[in-house]
Design a protein around this motif. Sequence first.
Motif, PDB file in Angstrom:
ATOM      1  N   MET A  57     -30.077  40.184 -14.959  1.00 41.87           N
ATOM      2  CA  MET A  57     -29.531  40.024 -13.614  1.00 41.87           C
ATOM      3  C   MET A  57     -28.115  40.596 -13.500  1.00 41.87           C
ATOM      4  N   SER A  72     -24.737  39.478  -5.622  1.00 44.43           N
ATOM      5  CA  SER A  72     -26.030  38.825  -5.369  1.00 44.43           C
ATOM      6  C   SER A  72     -25.953  37.778  -4.268  1.00 44.43           C
ATOM      7  N   GLU A  73     -24.779  37.500  -3.756  1.00 49.57           N
ATOM      8  CA  GLU A  73     -24.624  36.514  -2.686  1.00 49.57           C
ATOM      9  C   GLU A  73     -23.866  37.130  -1.514  1.00 49.57           C
ATOM     10  N   PRO A 104     -28.040  36.879  -0.498  1.00 50.47           N
ATOM     11  CA  PRO A 104     -29.128  37.743  -0.977  1.00 50.47           C
ATOM     12  C   PRO A 104     -29.253  39.065  -0.228  1.00 50.47           C
ATOM     13  N   GLY A 120     -27.248  41.930  -1.677  1.00 47.44           N
ATOM     14  CA  GLY A 120     -27.451  42.275  -3.074  1.00 47.44           C
ATOM     15  C   GLY A 120     -27.272  43.765  -3.314  1.00 47.44           C
ATOM     16  N   PRO A 135     -34.558  37.020 -13.767  1.00 46.29           N
ATOM     17  CA  PRO A 135     -33.751  36.020 -13.050  1.00 46.29           C
ATOM     18  C   PRO A 135     -33.888  34.637 -13.689  1.00 46.29           C
ATOM     19  N   PRO A 148     -32.518  30.924 -12.786  1.00 43.90           N
ATOM     20  CA  PRO A 148     -31.752  29.885 -12.094  1.00 43.90           C
ATOM     21  C   PRO A 148     -31.039  28.938 -13.058  1.00 43.90           C
ATOM     22  N   ALA A 177     -27.662  30.144 -13.589  1.00 44.40           N
ATOM     23  CA  ALA A 177     -26.874  29.948 -12.367  1.00 44.40           C
ATOM     24  C   ALA A 177     -26.373  28.506 -12.302  1.00 44.40           C
ATOM     25  N   CYS A 181     -31.873  24.885  -7.742  1.00 48.30           N
ATOM     26  CA  CYS A 181     -32.452  25.665  -8.834  1.00 48.30           C
ATOM     27  C   CYS A 181     -33.836  25.164  -9.245  1.00 48.30           C
ATOM     28  N   GLN A 230     -32.327  34.856  -5.846  1.00 44.66           N
ATOM     29  CA  GLN A 230     -32.097  35.875  -6.870  1.00 44.66           C
ATOM     30  C   GLN A 230     -33.040  37.060  -6.695  1.00 44.66           C
ATOM     31  N   THR A 283     -38.318  34.137 -16.778  1.00 45.43           N
ATOM     32  CA  THR A 283     -37.625  33.039 -16.110  1.00 45.43           C
ATOM     33  C   THR A 283     -38.134  31.757 -16.745  1.00 45.43           C
TER      34      THR A 283
END
Length: 467
Positions: free
Chosen positions: A159, A165-166, A168, A171, A199, A201, A204, A217, A241, A264
């Motif tokens: 990633m 990325s924020e 979305p 991105g 990705p 979470p 994150a 998440c 993501q 993931t």
Amino acid sequence: MALSIFFFLLLILFSILPANAQSYIGVNYGLLADNLPPPSDAAKLLQSTSIHKVRLYGADPAIIKSLAGTGVEIVIGVANGDLPSLASDINVASQWINSNVLPFYPASKIILINVGNEILLSNDLNLLNQLLPAMQNVQKALEAVSLGGKIKVSTVHAMTVLGQSEPPSAGSFAPGYQTGLKGILQFLSETGSPFVINPYPFFAYLSDQRPETLSFCLFQPNPGRVDSNTGIKYMNMFDAQVDAVHSALKSMGFEKVEVVVAETGWPTSGDSNVVGPSVENAKAYNGNLIAYLRSMVGTPLMPGKSIDTYIFALFDENLKPGPSFERSFGLFKPDLSMAYDIGLTKTSSSSSSQTSQSPPGGKATTSMGWCVPKEDATEEQLQASLDWVCGHGIDCGPIMPGGACFEPNNVVSHTAYAMNLYFQKSLETAMDCDFSQTARITSDNPSYNNCIYPRAGGLEIKASGER
């Protein structure tokens, strides 16, 4: 409303499809361990589940051969260290295909070759410069044996390939990667191959350990996060993501390139100073992820389809370097028992689809009953659950103004209908009626007047009395 009904019918369809039709659920099969079962036993295990795809980090012949005739689709990998030789000589690429593909294909359903793993993350300029030529030579070698298009060629990205990325919708790829990525994306577009991304979470959450972030998440009820550009409210980090990746592809002119999630997952344990790893959280993340994929809702920017997703990992890998949680992602133990149950076995899948029969007397029930709010749940908690469910493709039309279940017009009543509808579309495990511990399962039919609480199979529930 028509769109909601479409998704409602689609959910019912996928709830009754056989487990082996769920071709979007995959798993990573890592080998950094000294206690793994024989490949033949792992192959039998996979056949007993609804896992339809397996990703290997290399091209282990014993594993590839063990999966022959099983119908399990296989992703194999080219080691990072092999890139220079593959890039410099087409004959080396041909030899690689002759050794790692032709002896097994098509009995073993190899569908994708990942040339290198997270090469951009390595910051090795030599490897970076040779990534695309290596991919091109592997593609040419496949075409030379008439497998071009039948087996795709790609590479896996972390990633960190994204610079933003924020939100979305904004991105974008990191500026330092964009020049190199342009050629790779052009190759993927021309060959119909996917952009493959990892990705997590979980990571994150490690950088933002607020309770609402954990719920975000884990696909659990939460207030959601609004994309300031589009107004879309995101209800889980996975969507956010993946859509950030899609937006990055779009910003480079390649929005039609398919996104595939190569890795993931969530660890079951870790060091005492690391917050997040636990069996409970791993079960919540992976279980809710699978339910989400089965819903076929898709992400807000890519609606209506499930993204091919490979969960990390099939087994714990006790020799993997790094923090201790890196060695604790396994869905199964080396003895082939489940680390935790998230409804992957075909037995549990089929049993859940057998709960749609009506008992004598005309009162239809599920094997576990109905899902309703707990009496001590607050309105704020219930509203978060209501927003979450109705944002995941569930048809909430009946609790909208004019709907059969709109009255009584209160949060408790509306959330009860939404919670139960989500539960009936799930595998009907107790986990699917949790909602951050604000819901419970009851054997009492909650239907009332003309408000019929539907269930899997679409059969009506006869109401008895008022609410």
